[in-house]
Design a protein around this motif. Structure first.
Motif, PDB file in Angstrom:
ATOM      1  N   CYS A 169       0.654  -1.166   0.125  1.00  0.00           N
ATOM      2  CA  CYS A 169      -0.063   0.074  -0.020  1.00  0.00           C
ATOM      3  C   CYS A 169       0.878   1.249  -0.001  1.00  0.00           C
ATOM      4  O   CYS A 169       2.154   1.186   0.031  1.00  0.00           O
ATOM      5  CB  CYS A 169      -0.926  -0.001   1.242  1.00  0.00           C
ATOM      6  SG  CYS A 169      -2.123  -1.404   1.375  1.00  0.00           S
ATOM      7  N   CYS A 176      -2.443  -3.442  -3.450  1.00  0.00           N
ATOM      8  CA  CYS A 176      -3.720  -2.958  -2.982  1.00  0.00           C
ATOM      9  C   CYS A 176      -4.272  -2.092  -3.671  1.00  0.00           C
ATOM     10  O   CYS A 176      -5.777  -1.626  -3.156  1.00  0.00           O
ATOM     11  CB  CYS A 176      -3.373  -2.465  -1.551  1.00  0.00           C
ATOM     12  SG  CYS A 176      -3.055  -0.646  -1.406  1.00  0.00           S
ATOM     13  N   ALA A 201      -6.696  -2.354   3.762  1.00  0.00           N
ATOM     14  CA  ALA A 201      -6.031  -3.707   3.361  1.00  0.00           C
ATOM     15  C   ALA A 201      -5.763  -4.828   4.174  1.00  0.00           C
ATOM     16  O   ALA A 201      -6.100  -5.919   4.020  1.00  0.00           O
ATOM     17  CB  ALA A 201      -4.715  -3.118   2.450  1.00  0.00           C
ATOM     18  N   PHE A 249      -8.195  -9.457  -3.851  1.00  0.00           N
ATOM     19  CA  PHE A 249      -7.641  -8.071  -3.731  1.00  0.00           C
ATOM     20  C   PHE A 249      -7.597  -7.463  -5.339  1.00  0.00           C
ATOM     21  O   PHE A 249      -7.805  -6.378  -5.585  1.00  0.00           O
ATOM     22  CB  PHE A 249      -6.065  -8.264  -3.448  1.00  0.00           C
ATOM     23  CG  PHE A 249      -5.923  -7.793  -2.131  1.00  0.00           C
ATOM     24  CD1 PHE A 249      -5.742  -6.483  -1.445  1.00  0.00           C
ATOM     25  CD2 PHE A 249      -5.901  -8.711  -1.304  1.00  0.00           C
ATOM     26  CE1 PHE A 249      -5.800  -6.260  -0.077  1.00  0.00           C
ATOM     27  CE2 PHE A 249      -5.869  -8.564   0.244  1.00  0.00           C
ATOM     28  CZ  PHE A 249      -5.738  -7.050   0.683  1.00  0.00           C
TER      29      PHE A 249
END
Length: 330
Positions: free
Chosen positions: A265, A295, A303, A324
């Motif tokens: 992320c 993410c 996440a 995801f």
């Protein structure tokens, strides 16, 4: 026509807190007391109140939220037209996202709270409850997923973030803006959110801890090799920029990916993690080539929640990657 039936579930939070003899404010008010403080609600819906928890938002757990989701799944199958979950603003964005993954009904579910306690000047709790019930009672919200309502603004669970520690306008949706707002007692929808949420299937049969680690300037990630020994089953790496970590940390990140699923992320609050632009050591392309899971637009905290729920339901590594990919597409 009969008035919509709305269930209000209180979990605690600032909106329920009054001053204690020891100093500071703590949760004391029940869901019934919250309803009593807003007489205008009688003109919007027929209400049922449940006080499920009485705790600050920061103390809620994924298991608590799974219990709330189960309650909503049961009640929204019957004569309840929508639901409002009231809680502390510290974790409203988390609760909304988890419920969006776990609640199966298309009927509206709204999460709200307050930035100011009921004894504070300009307390915003009553107005937020009124707006939240107004939104939950609007049939146009069916199928739009869980939403967050504060300060008369409506935010999609996927995008909502708390962006200020004090202001009543604390909640924003970086990159998208709010879905709409409440004005003159009516819901004004400005846009319909795209929904690529992959619902979590099956019971949460396992308890899995997921670490959330920020890797900033000068970090070498020396803490990562300790995660598995500490009992973590997954990790979320919060990198910089479009999803970048220091070159010195790459070895530790790669070693961690050999032990557990690792999601990449960014600490930037608007925009997504890139997938095909930068190619230097520690870039998104470098890390993805080594097996990290991007993410998309999700914040690191969301996440982590998604990965925790996937692990808790026994999802395979391939299933995690696919989930995801579906959830983070835009």
């Amino acid at each position: 026509m009969s008035a919509p039936r709305i269930l209000i579930v209180s979990l605690g939070g600032t909106i329920t807190m009054t001053r204690s003899d020891a100093g500071g404010i703590t949760p004391t008010l029940t869901a019934d007391k919250l309803i009593d403080s807003v007489p205008q609600l009688a003109g919007v819906a027929t209400l049922e109140a449940i006080t499920q928890f009485s705790m600050p938002g920061a103390s809620l757990s994924i298991r608590n939220l799974a219990d709330v989701a189960e309650l909503l799944n049961q009640r929204l199958q019957g004569d309840i037209d929508g639901a409002v979950v009231v809680q502390g603003t510290d974790t409203i964005e988390d609760t909304a996202f988890v419920l969006d993954l776990l609640v199966r009904s298309p009927r509206p579910v709204v999460v709200t709270g307050a930035m100011r306690g009921p004894q504070a000047a300009g307390a915003d709790g009553p107005a937020n409850i009124l707006s939240a019930v107004t939104v939950a009672a609007d049939a146009r919200l069916r199928g739009m997923g869980v939403v967050v309502v504060l300060n008369d603004e409506i935010h999609s669970a996927r995008w909502a973030q708390k962006s200020h520690t004090a202001l009543t306008s604390a909640f924003t949706s970086p990159g998208t803006g709010c879905m709409g707002f409440v004005a003159e007692g009516r819901v004004e929808l400005m846009m319909t959110p795209q929904r690529h949420i992959a619902p979590i299937q099956g019971p949460l049969a396992h308890e899995h801890a997921v670490a959330q680690v920020s890797l900033g300037l000068g970090e070498d990630a020396r803490m990562l090799p300790t995660l598995q020994g500490l009992g973590y089953s997954g990790a979320v790496i919060e990198g910089m920029g479009a999803g970048h970590v220091p070159a010195a940390s790459v070895g530790a990140v790669v070693e961690l990916m050999q032990q557990m699923p690792v999601v990449l992320c960014t600490r930037v609050r608007g925009g997504r993690v890139f997938t095909q632009t930068y190619g230097f050591a520690g870039s998104e392309m470098d890390l993805m080539a080594k097996g990290i899971i991007p993410c998309g637009h999700l914040s690191a905290s969301k996440a982590r929640l998604l990965l925790s729920l996937l692990l808790a339901t026994g999802t395979s590594p391939d299933g995690i990657r696919q989930a995801f990919a579906r959830t983070t597409s835009a």
